[in-house]
Design a protein around this motif. Structure first.
Motif, PDB file in Angstrom:
ATOM      1  N   ILE A  50       0.823  -1.212   0.000  1.00 35.00           N
ATOM      2  CA  ILE A  50       0.000   0.000   0.000  1.00 35.00           C
ATOM      3  C   ILE A  50       0.854   1.259   0.000  1.00 35.00           C
ATOM      4  CG2 ILE A  50      -1.718   1.321   1.287  1.00 35.00           C
ATOM      5  CD1 ILE A  50      -2.865  -1.357   2.256  1.00 35.00           C
ATOM      6  N   LYS A  51       1.793   1.364   0.934  1.00 30.00           N
ATOM      7  CA  LYS A  51       2.607   2.575   1.038  1.00 30.00           C
ATOM      8  C   LYS A  51       3.524   2.762  -0.170  1.00 30.00           C
ATOM      9  CE  LYS A  51       5.448   5.178   4.314  1.00 30.00           C
ATOM     10  NZ  LYS A  51       6.442   5.651   3.331  1.00 30.00           N
ATOM     11  N   PRO A  52       4.282   1.730  -0.599  1.00 23.51           N
ATOM     12  CA  PRO A  52       5.125   1.931  -1.786  1.00 23.51           C
ATOM     13  C   PRO A  52       4.339   2.317  -3.032  1.00 23.51           C
ATOM     14  CG  PRO A  52       5.799  -0.046  -0.621  1.00 23.51           C
ATOM     15  CD  PRO A  52       4.529   0.420   0.016  1.00 23.51           C
ATOM     16  N   VAL A  53       3.164   1.705  -3.217  1.00 25.69           N
ATOM     17  CA  VAL A  53       2.349   2.041  -4.385  1.00 25.69           C
ATOM     18  C   VAL A  53       1.865   3.484  -4.293  1.00 25.69           C
ATOM     19  CG1 VAL A  53       0.136   1.593  -5.521  1.00 25.69           C
ATOM     20  CG2 VAL A  53       1.644  -0.304  -4.929  1.00 25.69           C
ATOM     21  N   TYR A  54       1.423   3.890  -3.105  1.00 26.07           N
ATOM     22  CA  TYR A  54       0.977   5.283  -2.914  1.00 26.07           C
ATOM     23  C   TYR A  54       2.130   6.257  -3.159  1.00 26.07           C
ATOM     24  CZ  TYR A  54      -0.405   9.560  -0.485  1.00 26.07           C
ATOM     25  OH  TYR A  54      -0.661  10.870  -0.169  1.00 26.07           O
ATOM     26  N   ASN A  57       3.038   6.382  -6.910  1.00 28.37           N
ATOM     27  CA  ASN A  57       2.028   7.128  -7.647  1.00 28.37           C
ATOM     28  C   ASN A  57       2.205   8.633  -7.426  1.00 28.37           C
ATOM     29  OD1 ASN A  57      -0.609   7.053  -9.215  1.00 28.37           O
ATOM     30  ND2 ASN A  57      -1.245   8.167  -7.388  1.00 28.37           N
ATOM     31  N   LYS A  58       2.471   9.006  -6.171  1.00 29.48           N
ATOM     32  CA  LYS A  58       2.673  10.422  -5.840  1.00 29.48           C
ATOM     33  C   LYS A  58       3.954  10.953  -6.479  1.00 29.48           C
ATOM     34  CE  LYS A  58       3.062  13.520  -1.845  1.00 29.48           C
ATOM     35  NZ  LYS A  58       3.082  13.592  -0.352  1.00 29.48           N
ATOM     36  N   ALA A  59       5.027  10.154  -6.439  1.00 30.24           N
ATOM     37  CA  ALA A  59       6.316  10.581  -7.006  1.00 30.24           C
ATOM     38  C   ALA A  59       6.213  10.780  -8.516  1.00 30.24           C
ATOM     39  CB  ALA A  59       7.392   9.555  -6.679  1.00 30.24           C
ATOM     40  N   ILE A  60       5.517   9.861  -9.195  1.00 31.32           N
ATOM     41  CA  ILE A  60       5.360   9.997 -10.647  1.00 31.32           C
ATOM     42  C   ILE A  60       4.565  11.254 -10.978  1.00 31.32           C
ATOM     43  CG2 ILE A  60       4.312   8.981 -12.712  1.00 31.32           C
ATOM     44  CD1 ILE A  60       5.012   6.231 -11.554  1.00 31.32           C
ATOM     45  N   GLY A  61       3.554  11.545 -10.161  1.00 29.23           N
ATOM     46  CA  GLY A  61       2.786  12.775 -10.351  1.00 29.23           C
ATOM     47  C   GLY A  61       3.662  14.011 -10.209  1.00 29.23           C
ATOM     48  N   LEU A  62       4.546  14.006  -9.210  1.00 31.70           N
ATOM     49  CA  LEU A  62       5.458  15.141  -9.019  1.00 31.70           C
ATOM     50  C   LEU A  62       6.436  15.264 -10.186  1.00 31.70           C
ATOM     51  CD1 LEU A  62       6.256  14.750  -5.206  1.00 31.70           C
ATOM     52  CD2 LEU A  62       4.849  16.517  -6.282  1.00 31.70           C
ATOM     53  N   VAL A  63       6.931  14.111 -10.670  1.00 26.65           N
ATOM     54  CA  VAL A  63       7.853  14.123 -11.814  1.00 26.65           C
ATOM     55  C   VAL A  63       7.166  14.717 -13.036  1.00 26.65           C
ATOM     56  CG1 VAL A  63       9.052  12.645 -13.469  1.00 26.65           C
ATOM     57  CG2 VAL A  63       9.306  12.224 -11.029  1.00 26.65           C
ATOM     58  N   ILE A  64       5.920  14.316 -13.272  1.00 19.28           N
ATOM     59  CA  ILE A  64       5.177  14.833 -14.419  1.00 19.28           C
ATOM     60  C   ILE A  64       5.008  16.346 -14.311  1.00 19.28           C
ATOM     61  CG2 ILE A  64       2.920  14.832 -15.562  1.00 19.28           C
ATOM     62  CD1 ILE A  64       2.722  11.847 -14.864  1.00 19.28           C
ATOM     63  N   GLN A 152       6.149  13.603 -22.497  1.00 21.07           N
ATOM     64  CA  GLN A 152       5.002  13.945 -21.657  1.00 21.07           C
ATOM     65  C   GLN A 152       3.876  12.937 -21.818  1.00 21.07           C
ATOM     66  OE1 GLN A 152       5.157  18.437 -22.736  1.00 21.07           O
ATOM     67  NE2 GLN A 152       3.788  18.310 -20.995  1.00 21.07           N
ATOM     68  N   LYS A 153       3.672  12.475 -23.048  1.00 23.10           N
ATOM     69  CA  LYS A 153       2.629  11.475 -23.285  1.00 23.10           C
ATOM     70  C   LYS A 153       2.991  10.125 -22.652  1.00 23.10           C
ATOM     71  CE  LYS A 153       1.161  13.507 -27.694  1.00 23.10           C
ATOM     72  NZ  LYS A 153       1.104  13.307 -29.167  1.00 23.10           N
ATOM     73  N   PHE A 154       4.294   9.842 -22.579  1.00 27.61           N
ATOM     74  CA  PHE A 154       4.749   8.547 -22.066  1.00 27.61           C
ATOM     75  C   PHE A 154       4.758   8.490 -20.541  1.00 27.61           C
ATOM     76  CE2 PHE A 154       8.429   6.239 -20.325  1.00 27.61           C
ATOM     77  CZ  PHE A 154       8.066   4.940 -20.636  1.00 27.61           C
ATOM     78  N   LEU A 155       5.086   9.604 -19.872  1.00 24.70           N
ATOM     79  CA  LEU A 155       5.293   9.590 -18.419  1.00 24.70           C
ATOM     80  C   LEU A 155       4.129   8.989 -17.630  1.00 24.70           C
ATOM     81  CD1 LEU A 155       7.154  12.969 -17.734  1.00 24.70           C
ATOM     82  CD2 LEU A 155       8.060  10.650 -17.529  1.00 24.70           C
ATOM     83  N   PRO A 156       2.855   9.328 -17.927  1.00 29.98           N
ATOM     84  CA  PRO A 156       1.765   8.709 -17.149  1.00 29.98           C
ATOM     85  C   PRO A 156       1.744   7.188 -17.227  1.00 29.98           C
ATOM     86  CG  PRO A 156       0.962  10.615 -18.357  1.00 29.98           C
ATOM     87  CD  PRO A 156       2.350  10.343 -18.864  1.00 29.98           C
ATOM     88  N   SER A 157       2.241   6.624 -18.331  1.00 28.72           N
ATOM     89  CA  SER A 157       2.236   5.165 -18.467  1.00 28.72           C
ATOM     90  C   SER A 157       3.273   4.493 -17.570  1.00 28.72           C
ATOM     91  CB  SER A 157       2.480   4.762 -19.924  1.00 28.72           C
ATOM     92  OG  SER A 157       3.772   5.153 -20.354  1.00 28.72           O
ATOM     93  N   LEU A 158       4.160   5.298 -16.940  1.00 30.07           N
ATOM     94  CA  LEU A 158       5.107   4.720 -15.985  1.00 30.07           C
ATOM     95  C   LEU A 158       4.377   4.004 -14.855  1.00 30.07           C
ATOM     96  CD1 LEU A 158       7.845   7.500 -15.576  1.00 30.07           C
ATOM     97  CD2 LEU A 158       8.126   5.240 -16.610  1.00 30.07           C
ATOM     98  N   LYS A 159       3.216   4.525 -14.477  1.00 31.30           N
ATOM     99  CA  LYS A 159       2.432   3.889 -13.416  1.00 31.30           C
ATOM    100  C   LYS A 159       2.012   2.483 -13.823  1.00 31.30           C
ATOM    101  CE  LYS A 159       0.513   8.317 -11.860  1.00 31.30           C
ATOM    102  NZ  LYS A 159      -0.733   9.105 -11.647  1.00 31.30           N
ATOM    103  N   VAL A 160       1.672   2.330 -15.101  1.00 26.43           N
ATOM    104  CA  VAL A 160       1.222   1.018 -15.600  1.00 26.43           C
ATOM    105  C   VAL A 160       2.348  -0.004 -15.506  1.00 26.43           C
ATOM    106  CG1 VAL A 160       0.311  -0.208 -17.601  1.00 26.43           C
ATOM    107  CG2 VAL A 160      -0.430   2.136 -17.133  1.00 26.43           C
TER     108      VAL A 160
END
Length: 268
Positions: A50-54, A57-64, A152-160
């Motif tokens: 739970i914590k690592p996934v959260y 997800n938050k870190a990728i959002g900040l990177v974007i 920019q289009k690719f970065l959100p797919s990092l979560k996947v």
């Protein structure tokens, strides 16, 4: 309490709070104890995700957000990088530096005064770790062309990609770790059984060892969730963890001896 009707969560509670429960464990089959170990490992690992996934997800959002607002427009085409803005662009802290400089003949020595350095020029990337230097030209990667909009289009797919890898990695690591711990604990159990003259078979000791991991594992999980670190706890916890394991093994063997169950028959 009939052993074939004890559900998983009752087993967790009983293995923590009731030493006499271990009398039932030694009567059960090895497969039932092993199944408990796998289910318990899965439960701990899923909760641990739970914590690592959260955080991921938050870190990728900040990177974007950082990428969109702070990184200038760039384009890599035909093995050459073009970046808008004044050069060089520098990101640095106490021990590391990253420099983007697409001018002709950039100064590579700018990264040498740091433990870690990364330089991006018009035609290549140079990384430095301590005294080791690695260099790649963009042409080494083949005919790859892209620009800021493509990234920019690719970065959100990092979560996947990253989040499933994190989940699978944590689950596998936890299960494998618990399997190795159960083997180590069984060896401790053999020593304790010999000292207490318990006369238990190795299979019964192994089953006791599996359930004795329950309480220490839960404590370990809770400590990892704590928002602050207790000084020296991580270095001491190994001894606390296995100290608790030994305590449960000792109490279990004493309980079994009181009932005269030196060798537990196996029931499915």
């Amino acid at each position: 309490m009939e052993n074939n009707k004890i559900n998983f969560f009752t087993r967790i509670g009983q293995s923590i709070s009731n030493y006499d429960f271990y009398r039932i464990i030694v009567k059960e089959s090895f497969g039932k104890a092993f199944g408990y170990l796998i289910l318990f490992s899965l439960m701990i690992s899923v909760l641990s995700c739970i914590k690592p996934v959260y955080d991921t997800n938050k870190a990728i959002g900040l990177v974007i957000n950082h990428f969109e607002s702070d990184i200038p427009y760039f384009e890599l085409k035909n093995g050459e990088l073009q970046v808008e803005g004044d050069m060089p662009i520098v990101f640095e802290n106490e021990n590391s530096i990253m420099v983007i400089d697409t001018r002709e003949n950039p100064d590579e020595s700018v990264i040498y005064g740091y433990q870690q350095g990364f330089l991006v020029t018009k035609t290549k990337m140079v990384s430095k770790e301590g005294f080791e230097k690695t260099e790649y030209t963009f042409k080494d990667f083949g005919a790859i062309d892209f620009n800021k909009k493509d990234v920019q289009k690719f970065l959100p797919s990092l979560k996947v990609f990253l989040i499933p890898i994190i989940i699978i990695g944590i689950i596998l690591w936890t299960i494998i770790g618990k399997l190795f711990s159960s083997l180590f604990v069984s060896l401790l159990g053999v020593v304790v059984n010999s000292m207490l003259h318990g006369n238990l078979k190795y299979g019964d000791i192994y089953k006791i060892g599996i359930y004795s991991l329950t309480f220490p594992s839960i404590i370990k999980f809770i400590i990892r969730l704590m928002p602050y670190k207790i000084p020296y706890l991580s270095s001491m916890f190994f001894f606390i963890y296995y100290g608790l394991v030994i305590l449960y093994i000792v109490k279990a063997i004493h309980s079994i001896k009181r009932e005269g169950q030196f060798v537990g028959p196996n029931y499915n």
